[in-house]
Write an enzyme that holds these catalytic residues in place. Structure first.
Site, mmCIF file in Angstrom:
data_model
loop_
_atom_site.group_PDB
_atom_site.id
_atom_site.type_symbol
_atom_site.label_atom_id
_atom_site.label_comp_id
_atom_site.label_asym_id
_atom_site.label_seq_id
_atom_site.Cartn_x
_atom_site.Cartn_y
_atom_site.Cartn_z
ATOM 1 N N CYS A 94 -0.630 36.554 5.673
ATOM 2 C CA CYS A 94 0.615 37.142 5.182
ATOM 3 C C CYS A 94 1.762 36.221 5.582
ATOM 4 O O CYS A 94 1.932 35.921 6.778
ATOM 5 C CB CYS A 94 0.767 38.515 5.836
ATOM 6 S SG CYS A 94 2.377 39.259 5.576
ATOM 7 N N CYS A 133 3.907 34.437 -1.110
ATOM 8 C CA CYS A 133 3.438 35.749 -0.640
ATOM 9 C C CYS A 133 1.997 35.844 -1.112
ATOM 10 O O CYS A 133 1.705 35.497 -2.268
ATOM 11 C CB CYS A 133 4.289 36.868 -1.248
ATOM 12 S SG CYS A 133 3.588 38.523 -1.030
HETATM 13 N N1 DGL Z 1 1.325 39.619 1.436
HETATM 14 C C1 DGL Z 1 2.394 39.512 2.337
HETATM 15 C C2 DGL Z 1 3.061 38.161 2.336
HETATM 16 O O1 DGL Z 1 2.381 37.171 2.154
HETATM 17 C C3 DGL Z 1 3.353 40.663 2.527
HETATM 18 C C4 DGL Z 1 3.748 41.496 1.391
HETATM 19 C C5 DGL Z 1 4.527 42.710 1.856
HETATM 20 O O2 DGL Z 1 3.894 43.609 2.419
HETATM 21 O O3 DGL Z 1 5.757 42.727 1.669
HETATM 22 O O4 DGL Z 1 4.234 38.024 2.577
#
Ligand code: DGL
Length: 235
Positions: free
Chosen positions: A70, A179
């Site tokens: 993430c 993301c």
């Molecule tokens: N998938 C995550 C990222 O790479 C976070 C997405 C979220 O929960 O806002 O930032």
């Protein structure tokens, strides 16, 4: 030993896929923290509390390597997690700004959550990699990761159209998917920016896991296939 991987939901699976492809003979535990999604609109304090309890759980399941799949959690709290858990090897995911700059892109658009876009880490990545002739545009995509997590297609379309209208006259030739949820809508993004090359950091994360295993003297190639346990903590 297990390798732990976590995210606020399905996004982390895009990272996990690359890791398992490169290193199939290890045992993995994936934790999708859907009940706290979205991470990208939380404070640093909230994120540290949330991610610490996931790390505690993964440690209790014998994970010595933990992949933060993430960008938000990596850019906002990986440094603090490393201090709090000095015996754990953390591997993070950051927007692939370096890849975009190394590819000599002229006009790069970085798509990420608001928390990632406004992080110091992203500023560092730009400072370390951007050449004078290159432009980098930062787009905080409010609500996008959450809409992808819960399959809200109308909302996704609205956010993407807005991005299109804002950046179409910037001659964007590279888009960083900053993301881990965004690879799921790669085709829609590509159709709005047909001339742009889309990049993400997932392969780099997988290679870093291999590198860390080598440093720990735990790297081995073998024909055996390990296990993958997927846990989703839902609302
Ligand atoms: N998938 C995550 C990222 O790479 C976070 C997405 C979220 O929960 O806002 O930032």
């Amino acid at each position: 030993m297990n390798i732990g991987v976590f995210d606020s939901g399905i996004g982390g699976l895009t990272v996990m896929e690359e890791i398992v492809r490169l290193l199939p003979n290890y045992d993995y535990i994936f934790y999708g923290d859907q009940k706290n999604n979205p991470y990208g609109e939380k404070t640093d304090e909230e994120l540290l509390n949330i991610t610490s309890s996931i790390v505690d759980y993964l440690i209790s399941r014998d994970c010595h390597i933990i992949v933060i799949a993430c960008n938000t959690a990596t850019t906002r709290c990986m440094k603090k997690l490393r201090v709090k858990y000095p015996d754990i090897v953390f591997i993070g995911t950051v927007p692939a700004v370096k890849v975009a700059c190394d590819n000599d892109s002229r006009n790069t658009l970085v798509l990420a959550t608001p928390a990632t876009i406004h992080s110091e880490r992203v500023q560092e990545l730009i400072l370390d990699n951007k050449k004078e002739t290159q432009n980098i545009y930062l787009a905080p995509c409010y609500g996008l990761a959450n809409a992808i997590e819960f399959n809200e297609n109308d909302k996704i379309d609205m956010i993407l159209l807005d991005l299109h209208d804002t950046y179409i006259d910037k001659n964007i030739d590279c888009i960083v998917l900053g993301c881990t949820h965004y690879p799921y809508i790669k085709d829609s993004i590509q159709s709005l920016f047909p001339d742009a090359v889309l990049v993400d950091g997932n392969n780099g994360v997988a290679r870093e896991v291999r590198h860390q295993l080598q440093l720990m003297d735990r790297y081995e190639e073998s024909d055996t296939v390990g296990t993958v346990e997927i846990i989703f903590d839902r609302k």
